[in-house]
Design an enzyme around this catalytic site. Structure first.
Site, PDB file in Angstrom:
ATOM      1  N   GLY A  62      45.500  36.173  34.877  1.00  0.00           N
ATOM      2  CA  GLY A  62      45.374  37.335  33.990  1.00  0.00           C
ATOM      3  C   GLY A  62      44.560  36.999  32.755  1.00  0.00           C
ATOM      4  N   HIS A  75      43.013  37.454  39.801  1.00  0.00           N
ATOM      5  CA  HIS A  75      43.759  37.066  41.012  1.00  0.00           C
ATOM      6  C   HIS A  75      42.792  36.800  42.173  1.00  0.00           C
ATOM      7  CE1 HIS A  75      47.457  37.784  39.002  1.00  0.00           C
ATOM      8  NE2 HIS A  75      47.377  39.102  38.988  1.00  0.00           N
ATOM      9  N   LEU A  94      48.390  18.638  57.286  1.00  0.00           N
ATOM     10  CA  LEU A  94      48.985  19.139  56.034  1.00  0.00           C
ATOM     11  C   LEU A  94      49.939  20.311  56.285  1.00  0.00           C
ATOM     12  CD1 LEU A  94      48.817  19.300  52.796  1.00  0.00           C
ATOM     13  CD2 LEU A  94      47.149  21.119  53.186  1.00  0.00           C
ATOM     14  N   ASP A 102      48.803  29.357  37.620  1.00  0.00           N
ATOM     15  CA  ASP A 102      49.003  30.323  36.532  1.00  0.00           C
ATOM     16  C   ASP A 102      47.730  30.507  35.711  1.00  0.00           C
ATOM     17  OD1 ASP A 102      50.413  32.125  35.017  1.00  0.00           O
ATOM     18  OD2 ASP A 102      51.394  30.611  33.772  1.00  0.00           O
TER      19      ASP A 102
END
Ligand code: IPE
Ligand code: IPE
Ligand code: MG
Length: 263
Positions: free
Chosen positions: A39, A53, A147, A36
């Protein structure tokens, strides 16, 4: 507050030092990340949100690399929530394009590093051209044994629980499941994450103190680490710091734990 003895301040160390301080026999099996702050990262530089982004995608590539180098079993990245459709159409479109670009770039390193790509979420709700790339990445890497890179796309924890309940009801109706046998373990088997261990560590960047509909069931006993760092600035060093911080926690799972016992 209980004071923990000999707890080093992890912020002071370099990437190499952190690497050697980590107990490689006590790694979290599954790390989940709420990526997060893209922006806000862009806004603070007077850039369009999409620029955040784009740089955030570079962080994701780096974090996959370090998770694979460390030998983690599962890394789940929250890339697009079921609620993110509420954003302006041009931002949603840019996120879809970046996702496909991420998958194309990641494919080479997934093949090289034995990484297996998976998704959780309602994939059928994504545009066809995105679904095609997802399918290609899964097909190309599903035999890999290193992974598991699990990306949450069009994902919502509440939606996942609803989907699980539908599956259970269907199986009860068709007599494939006896309702009296339904317990936590059986229920987990109906979630998108049926084959994965629950996350040991949840990382959220950008300082928000919420889980935003992420892995509501699976996070029951995860250690939570919320950092003010915005996702585009979150790179390998801070990921290693998070692993070390995790190793300094005492997980109790409802018991009284060693620290409390010794008081
Ligand atoms: C995370 O960054 C990326 C996605 C949710 C897709 P944001 O876009 O939420 O960035 P902020 O929270 O507005 O800063
Ligand atoms: C959570 O971030 C979803 C992803 C990181 C993909 P949001 O930015 O969408 O969460 P809220 O809206 O701030 O809770
Ligand atoms: Mg956000």
């Amino acid at each position: 507050m209980l004071k923990k003895k000999n707890k080093p301040d992890v912020r002071k160390f370099s990437k190499q030092e952190l690497w050697s301080m980590i107990d490689h026999n006590n790694l979290p099996k599954h790390v989940a990340v709420i990526m997060d702050g893209n922006g806000r990262w862009a806004r603070s530089r007077m850039l369009p949100r999409v620029a955040g982004h784009r740089v955030g995608m570079e962080s994701a590539l780096k974090i996959v690399e370090v998770a694979s180098d460390l030998g983690l079993n599962v890394l789940t990245l929250y890339a697009f929530s079921a609620e993110n459709w509420r954003r302006p159409a041009d931002e949603v479109g840019a996120l879809m394009k970046l996702l496909v670009e991420f998958l194309k770039r990641e494919l080479i390193s997934m093949k090289k590093n034995n990484i297996c790509f998976q998704t959780i979420g309602r994939i059928a709700g994504l545009p066809d051209w995105v679904q095609q790339q997802i399918k290609w990445s899964i097909d190309q890497t599903c035999k890999n044994t290193g992974l598991i890179l699990n990306v949450a796309l069009n994902y919502g924890g509440q939606q996942e629980i609803v989907d699980a309940v539908k599956g259970i009801v269907r199986d009860v109706e068709h007599k494939r499941l006896d309702i009296n046998e339904l317990d936590e373990e059986t229920f987990s088997g109906y979630l998108y994450t049926a084959d994965l261990p629950d996350p040991d560590l949840l990382i959220r960047t950008s300082g928000e103190m919420r889980i935003s509909n992420f892995l509501l069931w699976q996070l029951a006993y995860a250690e939570m680490l919320i950092t003010p760092t915005l996702w585009p600035d979150f790179r390998k060093r801070e990921f290693l710091q998070a692993i070390l911080e995790y190793q300094q926690r005492e997980r109790r799972f409802g018991t009284i734990g060693k620290l409390v016992q010794s008081k």
